[in-house]
Write a protein that holds these residues in place. Structure first.
Motif, PDB file in Angstrom:
ATOM      1  N   ALA A  63      73.566 -31.284  27.026  1.00  0.00           N
ATOM      2  CA  ALA A  63      73.584 -32.999  26.804  1.00  0.00           C
ATOM      3  C   ALA A  63      73.443 -34.170  25.259  1.00  0.00           C
ATOM      4  CB  ALA A  63      72.328 -33.373  27.870  1.00  0.00           C
ATOM      5  N   PRO A  64      73.056 -32.994  23.929  1.00  0.00           N
ATOM      6  CA  PRO A  64      73.351 -33.596  23.131  1.00  0.00           C
ATOM      7  C   PRO A  64      74.552 -33.257  22.226  1.00  0.00           C
ATOM      8  CG  PRO A  64      71.551 -32.778  23.155  1.00  0.00           C
ATOM      9  CD  PRO A  64      71.771 -32.265  24.581  1.00  0.00           C
ATOM     10  N   GLY A  70      72.208 -41.818  22.332  1.00  0.00           N
ATOM     11  CA  GLY A  70      70.690 -41.911  23.130  1.00  0.00           C
ATOM     12  C   GLY A  70      71.007 -42.346  23.989  1.00  0.00           C
ATOM     13  N   TRP A  71      70.068 -41.371  25.332  1.00  0.00           N
ATOM     14  CA  TRP A  71      69.524 -41.983  26.385  1.00  0.00           C
ATOM     15  C   TRP A  71      68.784 -43.899  25.905  1.00  0.00           C
ATOM     16  CZ3 TRP A  71      66.633 -38.199  24.989  1.00  0.00           C
ATOM     17  CH2 TRP A  71      64.651 -38.584  24.136  1.00  0.00           C
ATOM     18  N   SER A 104      75.802 -42.012  28.444  1.00  0.00           N
ATOM     19  CA  SER A 104      75.203 -41.714  27.729  1.00  0.00           C
ATOM     20  C   SER A 104      73.686 -41.117  28.840  1.00  0.00           C
ATOM     21  CB  SER A 104      74.913 -41.923  26.265  1.00  0.00           C
ATOM     22  OG  SER A 104      75.927 -42.199  25.405  1.00  0.00           O
ATOM     23  N   TRP A 108      72.023 -37.739  29.594  1.00  0.00           N
ATOM     24  CA  TRP A 108      70.847 -36.881  29.409  1.00  0.00           C
ATOM     25  C   TRP A 108      69.838 -37.522  30.522  1.00  0.00           C
ATOM     26  CZ3 TRP A 108      69.212 -35.795  25.249  1.00  0.00           C
ATOM     27  CH2 TRP A 108      69.816 -35.729  24.175  1.00  0.00           C
ATOM     28  N   ARG A 111      69.479 -33.868  32.494  1.00  0.00           N
ATOM     29  CA  ARG A 111      68.451 -32.940  31.830  1.00  0.00           C
ATOM     30  C   ARG A 111      66.824 -33.433  31.984  1.00  0.00           C
ATOM     31  NH1 ARG A 111      68.161 -31.204  25.173  1.00  0.00           N
ATOM     32  NH2 ARG A 111      69.132 -30.131  25.718  1.00  0.00           N
ATOM     33  N   THR A 112      66.995 -34.199  32.226  1.00  0.00           N
ATOM     34  CA  THR A 112      65.509 -35.379  33.094  1.00  0.00           C
ATOM     35  C   THR A 112      65.364 -34.550  34.086  1.00  0.00           C
ATOM     36  OG1 THR A 112      65.486 -37.118  31.597  1.00  0.00           O
ATOM     37  CG2 THR A 112      63.714 -36.657  33.675  1.00  0.00           C
ATOM     38  N   ALA A 268      62.883 -41.570  28.527  1.00  0.00           N
ATOM     39  CA  ALA A 268      63.689 -40.215  29.217  1.00  0.00           C
ATOM     40  C   ALA A 268      64.897 -41.152  29.916  1.00  0.00           C
ATOM     41  CB  ALA A 268      63.397 -39.250  29.609  1.00  0.00           C
TER      42      ALA A 268
END
Length: 343
Positions: A63-64, A70-71, A104, A108, A111-112, A268
């Motif tokens: 994800a990065p 960024g989220w 984004s 992200w 990932r959460t 997040a």
């Protein structure tokens, strides 16, 4: 013609059976073995599920590197993003009503979801298997008590129970890990009875087998019998339950976020929350804020479900033998008529 030159048809270049052939280790890998074992539509469903799950995991892990922002990022070097911006070269999926980049947030959010699934499934496996092993092996009043508690939790609506536990566990937490663990543990309590019931039923069946009685006669302790003999033979169906529970965990997390009991947007990215915030945009013709988080939920849950259902079918000997016999009968029918035969 010498005897050395005579080679049976169909055996040229064949590797000896005891050598296993080239790449035999690759064919025995878990996922590869299931794919080779499946046939027809079942193979297509399994491959589709594996591809969707692989994309989900890769997006979550990297994800990065994939997400452009960024989220919780609201501005770049060129200035603020702006709210409800249509998809463009700068923002491929547009921006939300809060001014976040949709792409984004979706990346992200993967990932959460992956972190919540891992924590929820691992925690429920550890607790559920341990309780099922102890309950099924020793029996008695403890077994009856645990069965009643597990049945009561299992009969309770899962989403309502997750909402209640999320409120109790979170305790006003707004940071990333606090929200993730609160959501994961609330889902864990819902999953524990499933693992408990499956493991307990297998332990009750296995503890009466002859090899367990032989171990008792030899003076083997209870803990060694439980871990070395009973546990190893009572957890074979758990991988199938894990895949199905992973899909349910993703949907439960999205439901918690949609109802406002999930993770804070500044802590997040979470697909359910973004979908809930995009409801008002649909009536205004703003489709991108709801379509992409919704597609992420649908495709991820569908991929895990397809893989789990296909593995569940392959684990059933009756379905596996039926598919194999139909494949063999088709091959025999295709080769039974020789050239020159007239119907």
């Amino acid at each position: 013609m010498s005897a050395a030159e005579i080679t049976p048809v169909g055996t040229q270049g064949a590797a000896p059976e005891h050598l296993g052939g080239r790449g035999s280790w690759f064919k025995k890998l878990p996922v590869v073995h299931q794919v080779r074992q499946s046939v027809g539509l079942q193979r297509g469903m399994l491959i589709a599920g594996i591809v969707l799950v692989a994309v989900f995991v890769l997006v979550a892990v990297f994800a990065p590197l994939i997400a452009p922002y960024g989220w919780s990022q609201l501005r770049s070097l060129d200035g603020a993003f702006g709210a409800q911006q249509a998809p463009s070269a700068e923002h491929w999926f547009g921006t939300t009503v809060g001014g976040y980049d949709v792409l984004s947030r979706v990346v992200w959010g993967a990932r959460t979801a992956l972190l919540v699934v891992i924590v929820a499934v691992v925690s429920s496996i550890v607790v559920g298997v341990l309780l099922g092993l102890v309950s099924g092996y020793f029996g008695g009043w403890l077994d009856r008590l645990l069965v009643v508690v597990a049945d009561a939790i299992y009969a309770f609506p899962s989403l309502l129970l997750a909402i209640l536990l999320a409120i109790v566990i979170s305790g006003g937490q707004s940071n990333m890990w606090g929200g993730i663990f609160a959501a994961a543990l609330s889902i864990t309590v819902v999953f524990i009875p499933q693992y408990f019931r499956v493991v307990r039923s297998e332990v009750v069946r296995i503890k009466g087998e002859a090899f367990v009685d032989s171990a008792r006669v030899l003076g083997t302790g209870h803990w060694r019998i439980m871990t070395r003999h009973v546990l190893r033979n009572s957890t074979r169906t758990l991988p199938l339950i894990v895949t199905l529970n992973a899909s349910e965990a993703i949907l439960t997390l999205a439901g918690l976020g949609f109802l406002g009991f999930g993770i804070e947007p500044t802590a997040a990215a979470e697909w359910g929350y973004d979908l809930q915030r995009a409801i008002a945009d649909v009536t205004s013709g703003i489709w991108w804020t709801s379509m992409f988080p919704g597609l992420a939920i649908v495709f991820t849950a569908m991929g895990v479900t397809l893989m789990g259902e296909s593995l569940n079918d392959l684990a059933d000997p009756r379905l596996r033998m039926r598919a194999r016999s139909s494949k063999v009968s088709g091959d025999v029918a295709a080769t039974s008529v020789e050239k020159g035969d007239v119907a």
